[in-house]
Design a protein around this motif. Structure first.
Motif, mmCIF file in Angstrom:
data_model
loop_
_atom_site.group_PDB
_atom_site.id
_atom_site.type_symbol
_atom_site.label_atom_id
_atom_site.label_comp_id
_atom_site.label_asym_id
_atom_site.label_seq_id
_atom_site.Cartn_x
_atom_site.Cartn_y
_atom_site.Cartn_z
ATOM 1 N N UNK A 153 20.511 0.637 -15.920
ATOM 2 C CA UNK A 153 19.634 1.589 -15.252
ATOM 3 C C UNK A 153 19.286 1.097 -13.854
ATOM 4 N N UNK A 154 18.986 2.036 -12.966
ATOM 5 C CA UNK A 154 18.454 1.677 -11.655
ATOM 6 C C UNK A 154 16.995 1.275 -11.813
ATOM 7 N N UNK A 155 16.426 0.718 -10.752
ATOM 8 C CA UNK A 155 15.014 0.351 -10.785
ATOM 9 C C UNK A 155 14.152 1.564 -11.097
ATOM 10 N N UNK A 156 14.418 2.670 -10.451
ATOM 11 C CA UNK A 156 13.619 3.883 -10.675
ATOM 12 C C UNK A 156 13.768 4.386 -12.098
ATOM 13 N N UNK A 157 14.962 4.298 -12.648
ATOM 14 C CA UNK A 157 15.175 4.749 -14.027
ATOM 15 C C UNK A 157 14.421 3.872 -15.015
ATOM 16 N N UNK A 158 14.420 2.567 -14.776
ATOM 17 C CA UNK A 158 13.670 1.659 -15.655
ATOM 18 C C UNK A 158 12.191 2.023 -15.634
ATOM 19 N N UNK A 159 11.651 2.214 -14.462
ATOM 20 C CA UNK A 159 10.235 2.558 -14.337
ATOM 21 C C UNK A 159 9.931 3.867 -15.058
ATOM 22 N N UNK A 160 10.806 4.848 -14.910
ATOM 23 C CA UNK A 160 10.586 6.144 -15.563
ATOM 24 C C UNK A 160 10.561 6.014 -17.086
ATOM 25 N N UNK A 161 11.531 5.287 -17.635
ATOM 26 C CA UNK A 161 11.612 5.138 -19.097
ATOM 27 C C UNK A 161 10.410 4.356 -19.622
ATOM 28 N N UNK A 162 10.048 3.286 -18.931
ATOM 29 C CA UNK A 162 8.903 2.491 -19.369
ATOM 30 C C UNK A 162 7.627 3.317 -19.309
ATOM 31 N N UNK A 163 7.455 4.082 -18.258
ATOM 32 C CA UNK A 163 6.240 4.894 -18.119
ATOM 33 C C UNK A 163 6.133 5.920 -19.249
ATOM 34 N N UNK A 164 7.250 6.505 -19.653
ATOM 35 C CA UNK A 164 7.240 7.484 -20.739
ATOM 36 C C UNK A 164 6.750 6.852 -22.043
ATOM 37 N N UNK A 165 7.316 5.696 -22.395
ATOM 38 C CA UNK A 165 6.904 5.038 -23.636
ATOM 39 C C UNK A 165 5.447 4.580 -23.560
ATOM 40 N N UNK A 166 5.076 4.020 -22.434
ATOM 41 C CA UNK A 166 3.722 3.496 -22.239
ATOM 42 C C UNK A 166 2.683 4.588 -22.455
ATOM 43 N N UNK A 167 2.910 5.755 -21.865
ATOM 44 C CA UNK A 167 1.944 6.845 -21.969
ATOM 45 C C UNK A 167 1.994 7.519 -23.336
ATOM 46 N N UNK A 168 3.167 7.609 -23.922
ATOM 47 C CA UNK A 168 3.312 8.331 -25.189
ATOM 48 C C UNK A 168 2.792 7.543 -26.385
ATOM 49 N N UNK A 169 2.902 6.205 -26.339
ATOM 50 C CA UNK A 169 2.654 5.403 -27.537
ATOM 51 C C UNK A 169 1.406 4.532 -27.485
ATOM 52 N N UNK A 170 0.867 4.291 -26.313
ATOM 53 C CA UNK A 170 -0.286 3.381 -26.153
ATOM 54 C C UNK A 170 -0.042 2.032 -26.816
ATOM 55 N N UNK A 171 1.078 1.366 -26.516
ATOM 56 C CA UNK A 171 1.375 0.084 -27.165
ATOM 57 C C UNK A 171 0.452 -1.015 -26.667
ATOM 58 N N UNK A 172 0.368 -2.080 -27.479
ATOM 59 C CA UNK A 172 -0.440 -3.230 -27.080
ATOM 60 C C UNK A 172 0.277 -4.075 -26.033
ATOM 61 N N UNK A 173 1.595 -3.953 -25.947
ATOM 62 C CA UNK A 173 2.404 -4.694 -24.977
ATOM 63 C C UNK A 173 3.727 -3.946 -24.835
#
Length: 384
Positions: A153-173
Protein backbone atom coordinates in the motif's frame (compact mmCIF):
# COMPACT_ATOMS: atom_id res chain seq x y z
CA UNK A 1 -25.64 -37.90 15.94
CA UNK A 2 -26.87 -35.36 18.52
CA UNK A 3 -25.90 -31.72 18.19
CA UNK A 4 -24.81 -30.93 21.71
CA UNK A 5 -23.63 -27.45 20.70
CA UNK A 6 -26.95 -25.82 21.63
CA UNK A 7 -28.82 -28.25 23.83
CA UNK A 8 -27.35 -31.35 25.41
CA UNK A 9 -23.91 -29.79 25.83
CA UNK A 10 -25.34 -27.21 28.20
CA UNK A 11 -26.31 -29.98 30.62
CA UNK A 12 -23.38 -31.45 32.52
CA UNK A 13 -22.95 -35.19 32.62
CA UNK A 14 -22.66 -36.68 36.13
CA UNK A 15 -19.09 -36.74 37.36
CA UNK A 16 -19.32 -40.52 37.58
CA UNK A 17 -20.22 -40.86 33.90
CA UNK A 18 -17.66 -42.71 31.81
CA UNK A 19 -16.82 -40.78 28.66
CA UNK A 20 -14.95 -42.54 25.88
CA UNK A 21 -13.97 -41.25 22.47
CA UNK A 22 -16.25 -42.82 19.87
CA UNK A 23 -15.04 -41.07 16.71
CA UNK A 24 -12.76 -38.37 15.34
CA UNK A 25 -13.36 -36.47 12.11
CA UNK A 26 -10.85 -34.11 10.50
CA UNK A 27 -12.01 -32.01 7.56
CA UNK A 28 -11.86 -28.67 5.80
CA UNK A 29 -14.76 -26.23 5.67
CA UNK A 30 -15.27 -23.76 2.82
CA UNK A 31 -17.32 -20.96 4.26
CA UNK A 32 -18.00 -19.29 0.95
CA UNK A 33 -18.36 -20.67 -2.58
CA UNK A 34 -15.05 -21.18 -4.36
CA UNK A 35 -12.95 -20.52 -1.27
CA UNK A 36 -9.32 -21.18 -2.22
CA UNK A 37 -7.55 -23.75 -0.01
CA UNK A 38 -5.83 -21.09 2.05
CA UNK A 39 -9.16 -19.60 3.12
CA UNK A 40 -10.63 -22.87 4.38
CA UNK A 41 -10.84 -23.81 8.04
CA UNK A 42 -9.36 -27.06 9.33
CA UNK A 43 -11.68 -28.60 11.92
CA UNK A 44 -11.36 -31.63 14.15
CA UNK A 45 -14.62 -32.94 15.63
CA UNK A 46 -14.50 -35.54 18.41
CA UNK A 47 -17.58 -37.40 19.61
CA UNK A 48 -17.92 -39.47 22.76
CA UNK A 49 -20.07 -42.50 23.43
CA UNK A 50 -21.93 -40.40 26.02
CA UNK A 51 -23.21 -38.02 23.35
CA UNK A 52 -20.81 -35.10 23.75
CA UNK A 53 -19.03 -33.39 20.86
CA UNK A 54 -15.85 -31.34 21.04
CA UNK A 55 -14.56 -29.01 18.33
CA UNK A 56 -11.01 -27.92 17.59
CA UNK A 57 -9.20 -25.98 14.91
CA UNK A 58 -5.84 -26.74 13.29
CA UNK A 59 -3.19 -24.39 11.98
CA UNK A 60 -4.59 -22.56 8.93
CA UNK A 61 -1.51 -22.84 6.73
CA UNK A 62 -2.75 -23.99 3.29
CA UNK A 63 -6.19 -24.35 4.81
CA UNK A 64 -4.80 -26.77 7.38
CA UNK A 65 -4.79 -29.60 4.86
CA UNK A 66 -1.45 -31.02 5.98
CA UNK A 67 -2.50 -31.02 9.64
CA UNK A 68 -5.75 -32.76 8.75
CA UNK A 69 -3.88 -35.56 6.99
CA UNK A 70 -2.05 -36.22 10.25
CA UNK A 71 -5.19 -35.86 12.37
CA UNK A 72 -7.03 -38.47 10.32
CA UNK A 73 -4.34 -40.95 11.28
CA UNK A 74 -5.16 -40.30 14.95
CA UNK A 75 -8.70 -41.61 14.67
CA UNK A 76 -8.26 -45.38 15.04
CA UNK A 77 -5.90 -45.16 17.99
CA UNK A 78 -8.18 -42.76 19.88
CA UNK A 79 -11.41 -44.76 19.80
CA UNK A 80 -12.09 -45.88 23.36
CA UNK A 81 -9.68 -43.39 24.93
CA UNK A 82 -10.69 -41.17 27.83
CA UNK A 83 -10.93 -37.52 26.63
CA UNK A 84 -9.91 -36.39 30.13
CA UNK A 85 -6.46 -37.83 29.41
CA UNK A 86 -5.76 -35.10 26.88
CA UNK A 87 -2.18 -34.43 28.08
CA UNK A 88 -1.25 -38.12 27.88
CA UNK A 89 -2.89 -38.41 24.46
CA UNK A 90 -0.99 -35.33 23.27
CA UNK A 91 2.43 -36.65 24.27
CA UNK A 92 1.79 -40.16 22.96
CA UNK A 93 0.78 -38.84 19.55
CA UNK A 94 3.56 -36.25 19.40
CA UNK A 95 6.19 -38.93 19.89
CA UNK A 96 4.48 -41.37 17.56
CA UNK A 97 4.66 -38.80 14.75
CA UNK A 98 7.84 -37.03 15.87
CA UNK A 99 9.71 -37.82 12.65
CA UNK A 100 7.17 -35.84 10.65
CA UNK A 101 8.11 -32.71 12.59
CA UNK A 102 7.93 -32.10 15.39
CA UNK A 103 6.88 -28.73 13.98
CA UNK A 104 4.20 -27.68 11.53
CA UNK A 105 1.58 -30.20 10.40
CA UNK A 106 1.91 -32.48 13.45
CA UNK A 107 1.66 -29.74 16.05
CA UNK A 108 -1.24 -28.15 14.17
CA UNK A 109 -3.11 -31.46 14.25
CA UNK A 110 -2.35 -31.94 17.95
CA UNK A 111 -3.56 -28.41 18.68
CA UNK A 112 -6.93 -29.08 17.07
CA UNK A 113 -7.34 -32.36 18.93
CA UNK A 114 -6.35 -30.77 22.24
CA UNK A 115 -8.88 -27.93 21.88
CA UNK A 116 -11.62 -30.45 21.05
CA UNK A 117 -10.80 -32.56 24.11
CA UNK A 118 -10.86 -29.53 26.42
CA UNK A 119 -14.23 -28.62 24.87
CA UNK A 120 -15.51 -32.10 25.80
CA UNK A 121 -14.12 -31.86 29.33
CA UNK A 122 -15.91 -28.57 29.91
CA UNK A 123 -19.16 -29.94 28.54
CA UNK A 124 -18.89 -33.07 30.67
CA UNK A 125 -18.42 -30.97 33.81
CA UNK A 126 -20.74 -28.13 32.85
CA UNK A 127 -17.96 -25.55 33.16
CA UNK A 128 -16.23 -23.10 30.79
CA UNK A 129 -12.64 -24.01 29.95
CA UNK A 130 -11.24 -21.04 31.84
CA UNK A 131 -12.69 -22.51 35.04
CA UNK A 132 -10.94 -25.81 34.38
CA UNK A 133 -7.68 -23.90 33.92
CA UNK A 134 -7.91 -22.30 37.34
CA UNK A 135 -10.31 -19.42 36.88
CA UNK A 136 -10.43 -16.09 35.09
CA UNK A 137 -8.82 -12.86 36.19
CA UNK A 138 -11.14 -11.20 33.71
CA UNK A 139 -13.83 -12.43 31.28
CA UNK A 140 -13.91 -9.28 29.15
CA UNK A 141 -10.71 -8.82 27.18
CA UNK A 142 -9.67 -5.76 25.17
CA UNK A 143 -8.24 -6.39 21.71
CA UNK A 144 -5.81 -4.76 19.35
CA UNK A 145 -6.68 -4.31 15.68
CA UNK A 146 -4.15 -6.26 13.61
CA UNK A 147 -4.10 -4.65 10.16
CA UNK A 148 -2.32 -6.54 7.39
CA UNK A 149 -1.31 -6.04 3.79
CA UNK A 150 0.61 -2.80 4.21
CA UNK A 151 3.74 -3.71 2.23
CA UNK A 152 1.97 -3.06 -1.06
CA UNK A 153 0.00 0.00 0.00
CA UNK A 154 0.99 3.63 -0.42
CA UNK A 155 1.34 5.84 2.64
CA UNK A 156 -2.09 7.34 2.03
CA UNK A 157 -3.67 3.92 1.60
CA UNK A 158 -2.17 2.69 4.88
CA UNK A 159 -3.53 5.72 6.70
CA UNK A 160 -6.98 5.23 5.16
CA UNK A 161 -7.20 1.55 6.12
CA UNK A 162 -5.93 2.16 9.65
CA UNK A 163 -8.36 5.04 10.17
CA UNK A 164 -11.30 2.85 9.09
CA UNK A 165 -10.48 0.10 11.59
CA UNK A 166 -9.64 2.57 14.36
CA UNK A 167 -12.98 4.37 14.08
CA UNK A 168 -15.10 1.28 13.46
CA UNK A 169 -13.75 -0.94 16.24
CA UNK A 170 -12.43 1.30 19.05
CA UNK A 171 -9.47 -1.05 19.67
CA UNK A 172 -7.20 -0.73 22.67
CA UNK A 173 -4.17 -0.70 20.32
CA UNK A 174 -3.30 -1.08 16.63
CA UNK A 175 -0.70 -3.26 14.96
CA UNK A 176 0.28 -2.59 11.35
CA UNK A 177 1.47 -5.72 9.52
CA UNK A 178 3.55 -5.77 6.36
CA UNK A 179 2.80 -9.23 4.88
CA UNK A 180 5.49 -8.60 2.31
CA UNK A 181 7.80 -10.80 0.27
CA UNK A 182 10.15 -12.50 2.73
CA UNK A 183 12.73 -13.07 -0.01
CA UNK A 184 13.27 -9.30 -0.43
CA UNK A 185 15.12 -8.10 2.65
CA UNK A 186 15.26 -4.35 3.38
CA UNK A 187 13.32 -3.71 0.17
CA UNK A 188 11.85 -0.29 1.04
CA UNK A 189 13.01 0.86 4.44
CA UNK A 190 12.36 4.58 3.75
CA UNK A 191 8.83 3.74 2.63
CA UNK A 192 8.22 1.55 5.68
CA UNK A 193 9.39 4.32 7.98
CA UNK A 194 7.16 6.84 6.20
CA UNK A 195 4.14 4.59 6.80
CA UNK A 196 5.02 4.18 10.47
CA UNK A 197 5.33 7.96 10.86
CA UNK A 198 2.02 8.57 9.09
CA UNK A 199 0.11 6.15 11.31
CA UNK A 200 1.59 7.77 14.43
CA UNK A 201 0.51 11.19 13.15
CA UNK A 202 -3.00 9.83 12.55
CA UNK A 203 -3.65 8.38 16.01
CA UNK A 204 -1.65 10.86 18.10
CA UNK A 205 1.31 10.52 20.43
CA UNK A 206 -0.26 8.40 23.17
CA UNK A 207 -2.22 5.72 21.33
CA UNK A 208 -0.53 2.27 21.57
CA UNK A 209 0.95 1.11 18.24
CA UNK A 210 2.86 -1.98 17.17
CA UNK A 211 4.78 -2.81 13.97
CA UNK A 212 4.87 -6.35 12.51
CA UNK A 213 7.66 -6.66 9.94
CA UNK A 214 6.74 -10.24 9.01
CA UNK A 215 10.44 -11.24 8.83
CA UNK A 216 11.41 -8.81 6.08
CA UNK A 217 14.62 -7.19 7.41
CA UNK A 218 18.27 -8.02 7.84
CA UNK A 219 19.74 -7.43 11.30
CA UNK A 220 21.07 -4.04 10.21
CA UNK A 221 17.79 -3.08 8.54
CA UNK A 222 15.80 -4.14 11.59
CA UNK A 223 17.94 -2.02 13.89
CA UNK A 224 17.55 0.98 11.59
CA UNK A 225 13.76 0.66 11.55
CA UNK A 226 13.62 -0.19 15.24
CA UNK A 227 15.40 3.02 16.20
CA UNK A 228 12.74 5.04 14.38
CA UNK A 229 9.94 3.04 16.02
CA UNK A 230 11.48 3.85 19.39
CA UNK A 231 11.45 7.54 18.50
CA UNK A 232 7.81 7.26 17.44
CA UNK A 233 6.77 5.51 20.65
CA UNK A 234 5.72 2.16 19.17
CA UNK A 235 5.35 -0.40 21.95
CA UNK A 236 6.58 -3.53 20.15
CA UNK A 237 8.41 -4.59 16.99
CA UNK A 238 7.27 -8.01 15.79
CA UNK A 239 9.42 -10.58 13.94
CA UNK A 240 11.84 -8.08 12.38
CA UNK A 241 14.08 -10.85 10.95
CA UNK A 242 13.48 -14.40 9.73
CA UNK A 243 11.73 -16.39 12.45
CA UNK A 244 14.04 -19.37 12.06
CA UNK A 245 17.17 -17.26 12.66
CA UNK A 246 16.97 -17.34 16.45
CA UNK A 247 20.44 -15.84 16.92
CA UNK A 248 19.59 -12.85 14.71
CA UNK A 249 16.24 -12.30 16.43
CA UNK A 250 17.99 -12.28 19.79
CA UNK A 251 20.65 -9.85 18.57
CA UNK A 252 18.03 -7.36 17.38
CA UNK A 253 16.10 -7.73 20.63
CA UNK A 254 19.19 -7.03 22.73
CA UNK A 255 20.36 -4.03 20.69
CA UNK A 256 17.02 -2.20 20.68
CA UNK A 257 15.10 -0.56 23.52
CA UNK A 258 11.72 -1.26 21.92
CA UNK A 259 10.29 -4.67 22.85
CA UNK A 260 11.02 -7.16 20.08
CA UNK A 261 8.50 -10.01 19.83
CA UNK A 262 8.68 -13.37 18.07
CA UNK A 263 7.54 -17.03 18.14
CA UNK A 264 4.33 -16.82 16.14
CA UNK A 265 5.99 -19.57 14.11
CA UNK A 266 7.36 -21.50 17.07
CA UNK A 267 5.79 -24.92 17.54
CA UNK A 268 7.40 -26.51 20.61
CA UNK A 269 8.13 -25.41 24.16
CA UNK A 270 11.81 -26.19 23.66
CA UNK A 271 11.96 -23.81 20.67
CA UNK A 272 10.18 -21.17 22.75
CA UNK A 273 12.86 -21.44 25.45
CA UNK A 274 15.57 -21.10 22.77
CA UNK A 275 14.00 -17.82 21.62
CA UNK A 276 13.79 -16.51 25.18
CA UNK A 277 17.38 -17.47 25.93
CA UNK A 278 18.46 -15.62 22.77
CA UNK A 279 17.12 -12.42 24.35
CA UNK A 280 13.53 -12.04 23.12
CA UNK A 281 11.36 -10.72 25.96
CA UNK A 282 7.88 -10.98 24.39
CA UNK A 283 6.72 -14.19 22.72
CA UNK A 284 3.67 -14.85 20.57
CA UNK A 285 2.96 -18.56 20.09
CA UNK A 286 -0.33 -19.43 18.40
CA UNK A 287 -2.82 -21.79 20.05
CA UNK A 288 -3.62 -23.58 16.76
CA UNK A 289 0.08 -24.23 16.12
CA UNK A 290 1.51 -24.66 19.62
CA UNK A 291 -0.20 -27.67 21.21
CA UNK A 292 -3.63 -26.14 21.69
CA UNK A 293 -4.78 -25.13 25.16
CA UNK A 294 -2.40 -27.54 26.88
CA UNK A 295 0.55 -26.21 24.90
CA UNK A 296 -0.31 -22.56 25.41
CA UNK A 297 -0.67 -23.07 29.16
CA UNK A 298 2.80 -24.64 29.16
CA UNK A 299 4.05 -21.53 27.35
CA UNK A 300 2.43 -19.37 30.02
CA UNK A 301 4.33 -21.22 32.76
CA UNK A 302 7.60 -20.84 30.87
CA UNK A 303 7.03 -17.12 30.36
CA UNK A 304 6.12 -16.59 34.01
CA UNK A 305 9.28 -18.37 35.12
CA UNK A 306 11.47 -16.31 32.76
CA UNK A 307 9.77 -12.95 33.32
CA UNK A 308 8.76 -12.76 29.65
CA UNK A 309 5.55 -11.33 28.23
CA UNK A 310 3.15 -13.82 26.59
CA UNK A 311 1.00 -12.18 23.91
CA UNK A 312 -0.38 -15.04 21.78
CA UNK A 313 -0.70 -14.68 18.04
CA UNK A 314 -4.21 -15.44 16.78
CA UNK A 315 -5.82 -14.85 13.39
CA UNK A 316 -8.64 -17.42 13.29
CA UNK A 317 -12.06 -15.80 13.84
CA UNK A 318 -13.93 -18.75 15.39
CA UNK A 319 -12.81 -21.80 17.34
CA UNK A 320 -9.14 -20.86 17.64
CA UNK A 321 -9.99 -17.32 18.69
CA UNK A 322 -12.33 -18.39 21.49
CA UNK A 323 -9.91 -21.07 22.73
CA UNK A 324 -7.23 -18.38 22.90
CA UNK A 325 -9.51 -16.07 24.92
CA UNK A 326 -10.10 -18.81 27.50
CA UNK A 327 -6.34 -19.09 28.05
CA UNK A 328 -5.79 -15.33 28.14
CA UNK A 329 -8.47 -14.99 30.80
CA UNK A 330 -6.39 -17.10 33.19
CA UNK A 331 -3.14 -15.12 32.87
CA UNK A 332 -2.39 -12.88 35.83
CA UNK A 333 0.16 -10.82 33.90
CA UNK A 334 -1.83 -10.18 30.75
CA UNK A 335 0.16 -7.18 29.57
CA UNK A 336 -1.22 -6.59 26.06
CA UNK A 337 -4.65 -6.81 24.38
CA UNK A 338 -5.73 -9.93 22.47
CA UNK A 339 -5.11 -9.99 18.73
CA UNK A 340 -8.07 -9.33 16.44
CA UNK A 341 -6.84 -9.82 12.89
CA UNK A 342 -8.44 -8.46 9.75
CA UNK A 343 -12.19 -8.69 10.50
CA UNK A 344 -13.93 -11.66 8.96
CA UNK A 345 -17.36 -13.02 9.84
CA UNK A 346 -17.19 -16.00 7.48
CA UNK A 347 -17.40 -18.53 10.35
CA UNK A 348 -20.26 -16.83 12.17
CA UNK A 349 -22.89 -18.89 10.37
CA UNK A 350 -21.60 -21.97 12.26
CA UNK A 351 -22.45 -20.57 15.70
CA UNK A 352 -25.55 -19.36 17.48
CA UNK A 353 -23.28 -17.07 19.52
CA UNK A 354 -20.33 -16.13 17.30
CA UNK A 355 -17.50 -14.16 18.90
CA UNK A 356 -18.26 -10.52 18.06
CA UNK A 357 -16.29 -7.57 19.44
CA UNK A 358 -18.14 -4.83 21.27
CA UNK A 359 -16.70 -1.52 22.44
CA UNK A 360 -13.12 -2.65 21.89
CA UNK A 361 -13.45 -5.93 23.81
CA UNK A 362 -14.46 -9.58 23.54
CA UNK A 363 -16.63 -11.29 26.16
CA UNK A 364 -15.57 -14.87 26.79
CA UNK A 365 -18.53 -17.27 26.44
CA UNK A 366 -19.49 -18.66 29.86
CA UNK A 367 -21.19 -21.83 28.61
CA UNK A 368 -19.59 -25.24 29.09
CA UNK A 369 -16.39 -26.03 27.21
CA UNK A 370 -15.54 -23.38 24.65
CA UNK A 371 -19.02 -21.95 25.22
CA UNK A 372 -19.77 -21.82 21.51
CA UNK A 373 -23.20 -23.14 20.51
CA UNK A 374 -22.33 -24.91 17.29
CA UNK A 375 -24.64 -25.46 14.33
CA UNK A 376 -23.39 -28.81 13.09
CA UNK A 377 -25.63 -28.72 10.05
CA UNK A 378 -24.08 -25.48 8.81
CA UNK A 379 -20.59 -26.93 9.23
CA UNK A 380 -21.46 -30.18 7.45
CA UNK A 381 -23.07 -28.33 4.51
CA UNK A 382 -19.77 -26.55 3.93
CA UNK A 383 -17.39 -29.49 4.25
CA UNK A 384 -14.83 -29.58 1.45
Amino acid sequence: MPNDGAGAAARAMPLSADHRIASLEAFQVSWRPNDPPGRRTAIVRVRTDSGLTGYGEASPMMGGEHSLLVARDFADSLVGADPFDQAVIHDKLLHRYIKLGPEGAVTGALAALDIALWDIKGKALGLPIYKLLGGAWRTKLPFYASIGGNANRSVDEVVRVVEQRWKAESPAAIKIRWDGDRTRQDYDIPGDIAKARAVRALVGDDFPLAFDANNQYSVGGAIRVGRVLEELGYIWFEEPVQHYDVRAMGEVAQRLDITVSASEQTYTTQALVDMIEAGVRMVQPDIVKMGGITGLMQCAAICFAHGVELVPHQTQPGLGHVANLHVLATLMHNTKPAEFADPDDRMHVAFENPPVPRDGSFEIPDGPGLGLRVRDGEIDRRRS
